[in-house]
Design a protein around this motif. Structure first.
Motif, PDB file in Angstrom:
ATOM      1  N   ASP A  45       0.824  -1.215   0.000  1.00  0.00           N
ATOM      2  CA  ASP A  45       0.000   0.000   0.000  1.00  0.00           C
ATOM      3  C   ASP A  45       0.860   1.268   0.000  1.00  0.00           C
ATOM      4  O   ASP A  45       0.350   2.371  -0.103  1.00  0.00           O
ATOM      5  N   ALA A  46       2.174   1.101   0.089  1.00  0.00           N
ATOM      6  CA  ALA A  46       3.085   2.255   0.046  1.00  0.00           C
ATOM      7  C   ALA A  46       3.425   2.649  -1.392  1.00  0.00           C
ATOM      8  O   ALA A  46       4.001   3.711  -1.619  1.00  0.00           O
ATOM      9  N   PHE A  47       3.060   1.818  -2.351  1.00  0.00           N
ATOM     10  CA  PHE A  47       3.430   2.037  -3.749  1.00  0.00           C
ATOM     11  C   PHE A  47       2.635   3.175  -4.371  1.00  0.00           C
ATOM     12  O   PHE A  47       1.429   3.276  -4.221  1.00  0.00           O
ATOM     13  N   ILE A  48       3.358   4.048  -5.071  1.00  0.00           N
ATOM     14  CA  ILE A  48       2.761   5.156  -5.823  1.00  0.00           C
ATOM     15  C   ILE A  48       3.236   4.980  -7.268  1.00  0.00           C
ATOM     16  O   ILE A  48       4.377   5.327  -7.590  1.00  0.00           O
ATOM     17  N   PRO A  49       2.397   4.417  -8.140  1.00  0.00           N
ATOM     18  CA  PRO A  49       2.843   4.127  -9.515  1.00  0.00           C
ATOM     19  C   PRO A  49       3.472   5.321 -10.225  1.00  0.00           C
ATOM     20  O   PRO A  49       4.469   5.159 -10.948  1.00  0.00           O
ATOM     21  N   GLU A  50       2.954   6.510  -9.993  1.00  0.00           N
ATOM     22  CA  GLU A  50       3.468   7.716 -10.656  1.00  0.00           C
ATOM     23  C   GLU A  50       4.875   8.087 -10.201  1.00  0.00           C
ATOM     24  O   GLU A  50       5.542   8.893 -10.841  1.00  0.00           O
ATOM     25  N   LEU A  51       5.322   7.516  -9.080  1.00  0.00           N
ATOM     26  CA  LEU A  51       6.648   7.826  -8.550  1.00  0.00           C
ATOM     27  C   LEU A  51       7.602   6.633  -8.657  1.00  0.00           C
ATOM     28  O   LEU A  51       8.600   6.549  -7.952  1.00  0.00           O
ATOM     29  N   SER A  52       7.264   5.704  -9.551  1.00  0.00           N
ATOM     30  CA  SER A  52       8.163   4.619  -9.936  1.00  0.00           C
ATOM     31  C   SER A  52       8.548   4.908 -11.383  1.00  0.00           C
ATOM     32  O   SER A  52       7.731   4.766 -12.299  1.00  0.00           O
ATOM     33  N   LEU A  53       9.775   5.375 -11.580  1.00  0.00           N
ATOM     34  CA  LEU A  53      10.216   5.862 -12.882  1.00  0.00           C
ATOM     35  C   LEU A  53      11.341   5.007 -13.442  1.00  0.00           C
ATOM     36  O   LEU A  53      12.178   4.502 -12.690  1.00  0.00           O
ATOM     37  N   VAL A  54      11.348   4.880 -14.771  1.00  0.00           N
ATOM     38  CA  VAL A  54      12.426   4.176 -15.444  1.00  0.00           C
ATOM     39  C   VAL A  54      13.133   5.131 -16.405  1.00  0.00           C
ATOM     40  O   VAL A  54      12.541   6.076 -16.915  1.00  0.00           O
ATOM     41  N   ALA A  55      14.411   4.848 -16.619  1.00  0.00           N
ATOM     42  CA  ALA A  55      15.205   5.542 -17.631  1.00  0.00           C
ATOM     43  C   ALA A  55      15.422   4.553 -18.765  1.00  0.00           C
ATOM     44  O   ALA A  55      15.833   3.407 -18.526  1.00  0.00           O
ATOM     45  N   LYS A  70       5.477   5.599   0.041  1.00  0.00           N
ATOM     46  CA  LYS A  70       4.916   6.259   1.222  1.00  0.00           C
ATOM     47  C   LYS A  70       5.554   5.742   2.511  1.00  0.00           C
ATOM     48  O   LYS A  70       5.750   4.540   2.680  1.00  0.00           O
ATOM     49  N   ILE A  71       5.843   6.679   3.396  1.00  0.00           N
ATOM     50  CA  ILE A  71       6.291   6.369   4.748  1.00  0.00           C
ATOM     51  C   ILE A  71       5.604   7.340   5.703  1.00  0.00           C
ATOM     52  O   ILE A  71       4.966   8.302   5.276  1.00  0.00           O
ATOM     53  N   LYS A  72       5.759   7.093   6.985  1.00  0.00           N
ATOM     54  CA  LYS A  72       5.257   7.996   8.025  1.00  0.00           C
ATOM     55  C   LYS A  72       6.416   8.365   8.937  1.00  0.00           C
ATOM     56  O   LYS A  72       7.366   7.608   9.107  1.00  0.00           O
ATOM     57  N   TRP A 139      15.952  17.964  11.996  1.00  0.00           N
ATOM     58  CA  TRP A 139      14.531  18.082  12.340  1.00  0.00           C
ATOM     59  C   TRP A 139      14.158  17.100  13.449  1.00  0.00           C
ATOM     60  O   TRP A 139      12.985  16.866  13.699  1.00  0.00           O
ATOM     61  N   ASN A 140      15.169  16.485  14.073  1.00  0.00           N
ATOM     62  CA  ASN A 140      14.947  15.468  15.098  1.00  0.00           C
ATOM     63  C   ASN A 140      14.158  14.282  14.523  1.00  0.00           C
ATOM     64  O   ASN A 140      13.289  13.724  15.175  1.00  0.00           O
ATOM     65  N   ILE A 141      14.467  13.942  13.279  1.00  0.00           N
ATOM     66  CA  ILE A 141      13.891  12.765  12.625  1.00  0.00           C
ATOM     67  C   ILE A 141      14.982  11.704  12.601  1.00  0.00           C
ATOM     68  O   ILE A 141      16.128  11.979  12.249  1.00  0.00           O
ATOM     69  N   HIS A 142      14.613  10.494  13.010  1.00  0.00           N
ATOM     70  CA  HIS A 142      15.612   9.434  13.061  1.00  0.00           C
ATOM     71  C   HIS A 142      15.082   8.128  12.465  1.00  0.00           C
ATOM     72  O   HIS A 142      13.876   7.930  12.331  1.00  0.00           O
ATOM     73  N   ALA A 143      16.019   7.273  12.122  1.00  0.00           N
ATOM     74  CA  ALA A 143      15.705   5.973  11.529  1.00  0.00           C
ATOM     75  C   ALA A 143      15.228   5.010  12.611  1.00  0.00           C
ATOM     76  O   ALA A 143      15.552   5.179  13.787  1.00  0.00           O
ATOM     77  N   PRO A 144      14.493   3.968  12.216  1.00  0.00           N
ATOM     78  CA  PRO A 144      14.037   2.960  13.174  1.00  0.00           C
ATOM     79  C   PRO A 144      15.116   1.919  13.469  1.00  0.00           C
ATOM     80  O   PRO A 144      14.848   0.910  14.107  1.00  0.00           O
ATOM     81  N   PHE A 145      16.329   2.179  13.009  1.00  0.00           N
ATOM     82  CA  PHE A 145      17.456   1.266  13.206  1.00  0.00           C
ATOM     83  C   PHE A 145      18.713   2.108  13.357  1.00  0.00           C
ATOM     84  O   PHE A 145      18.722   3.301  13.036  1.00  0.00           O
ATOM     85  N   GLU A 146      19.770   1.492  13.828  1.00  0.00           N
ATOM     86  CA  GLU A 146      21.032   2.203  14.057  1.00  0.00           C
ATOM     87  C   GLU A 146      21.695   2.518  12.723  1.00  0.00           C
ATOM     88  O   GLU A 146      21.909   1.630  11.893  1.00  0.00           O
ATOM     89  N   VAL A 147      21.987   3.800  12.509  1.00  0.00           N
ATOM     90  CA  VAL A 147      22.599   4.227  11.249  1.00  0.00           C
ATOM     91  C   VAL A 147      23.372   5.521  11.514  1.00  0.00           C
ATOM     92  O   VAL A 147      22.944   6.347  12.320  1.00  0.00           O
ATOM     93  N   VAL A 169      11.057   7.399  11.644  1.00  0.00           N
ATOM     94  CA  VAL A 169      10.496   7.022  10.346  1.00  0.00           C
ATOM     95  C   VAL A 169       9.933   5.604  10.435  1.00  0.00           C
ATOM     96  O   VAL A 169      10.583   4.701  10.969  1.00  0.00           O
ATOM     97  N   GLN A 170       8.726   5.457   9.929  1.00  0.00           N
ATOM     98  CA  GLN A 170       8.105   4.130   9.841  1.00  0.00           C
ATOM     99  C   GLN A 170       8.015   3.772   8.367  1.00  0.00           C
ATOM    100  O   GLN A 170       7.249   4.361   7.608  1.00  0.00           O
ATOM    101  N   TYR A 171       8.858   2.812   7.975  1.00  0.00           N
ATOM    102  CA  TYR A 171       8.861   2.349   6.591  1.00  0.00           C
ATOM    103  C   TYR A 171       7.743   1.333   6.386  1.00  0.00           C
ATOM    104  O   TYR A 171       7.282   0.698   7.335  1.00  0.00           O
ATOM    105  N   SER A 172       7.385   1.156   5.128  1.00  0.00           N
ATOM    106  CA  SER A 172       6.448   0.110   4.753  1.00  0.00           C
ATOM    107  C   SER A 172       7.008  -1.248   5.189  1.00  0.00           C
ATOM    108  O   SER A 172       8.232  -1.447   5.220  1.00  0.00           O
ATOM    109  N   LYS A 173       6.117  -2.175   5.496  1.00  0.00           N
ATOM    110  CA  LYS A 173       6.562  -3.538   5.860  1.00  0.00           C
ATOM    111  C   LYS A 173       7.387  -4.169   4.755  1.00  0.00           C
ATOM    112  O   LYS A 173       8.197  -5.068   4.994  1.00  0.00           O
ATOM    113  N   ALA A 174       7.189  -3.703   3.517  1.00  0.00           N
ATOM    114  CA  ALA A 174       7.940  -4.250   2.375  1.00  0.00           C
ATOM    115  C   ALA A 174       9.454  -4.111   2.583  1.00  0.00           C
ATOM    116  O   ALA A 174      10.216  -4.918   2.059  1.00  0.00           O
ATOM    117  N   PHE A 175       9.893  -3.129   3.354  1.00  0.00           N
ATOM    118  CA  PHE A 175      11.311  -2.927   3.595  1.00  0.00           C
ATOM    119  C   PHE A 175      11.899  -3.983   4.526  1.00  0.00           C
ATOM    120  O   PHE A 175      13.092  -4.218   4.510  1.00  0.00           O
TER     121      PHE A 175
END
Length: 177
Positions: A45-55, A70-72, A139-147, A169-175
């Motif tokens: 449900d995180a997929f946005i077809p318009e933002l999947s681009l190919v060269a 999409k993420i939150k 912005w005090n935004i951090h990853a959900p894992f050590e990085v 950041v909450q990534y899609s479960k797909a990650f």
């Protein structure tokens, strides 16, 4: 180099995945499974077809791909919508020719035009700042894992979009599948 960038179509999926696999085959910091991530994200449900681009090269072969999904950003009960830039891929032999930069700029412009306000990326500290990315910790935004702080970055697509945003950041479960 004469490259056409357009939205990825279902007919491109197999060649895109093959190209993504090839693009990461010799990358030191890769688990060599990015092509599976692309497939999982397309089915999420995180997929946005318009933002999947190919060269495409002049022979209409897929030589690059980028995906924004999409993420939150969660801060207690507060949640802000954002996008993850991952992955961006360029076929070996086409790397170092500016195709990745073209894909990133095009995707960021399309994301902004579509009304999105920010993008998060986990990437090379010397590459992504040229597109305006800054450490997300500003912005005090951090990853959900050590990085390392300098490789986890954010970009405001609209001015002050992250001004009142903070959290994890909450990534899609797909990650993580």
């Amino acid at each position: 180099m004469d490259i056409l960038i357009r939205q990825e179509l279902p007919a491109d999926y197999d060649s895109t995945e093959e190209m993504v696999k090839a693009a990461f085959s010799n990358e030191e910091y890769s688990n060599k499974k990015e092509h599976f991530l692309v497939k999982r994200l397309r089915n999420s449900d995180a997929f946005i077809p318009e933002l999947s681009l190919v060269a495409l090269n002049p022979a209409k072969e897929v030589v690059g791909h980028i995906l924004l999904s999409k993420i939150k950003i969660l801060d207690g009960e507060k949640a802000a919508d954002s996008l993850a830039l991952a992955p961006v891929s360029v076929r070996p032999g086409y790397q170092g020719k500016g195709i990745g930069s073209q894909l990133i700029r095009t995707a960021l412009n399309k994301a902004k035009e579509a009304g999105n306000h920010s993008v998060i990326v986990l990437g090379h500290k010397d590459y992504y700042p040229k597109f305006g990315f800054k450490p997300a910790s500003l912005w005090n935004i951090h990853a959900p894992f050590e990085v390392p702080d300098e490789v986890f970055m954010a970009l405001e697509l609209t001015e002050n979009a992250l001004e009142n945003t903070a959290g994890e950041v909450q990534y899609s479960k797909a990650f993580s599948e």
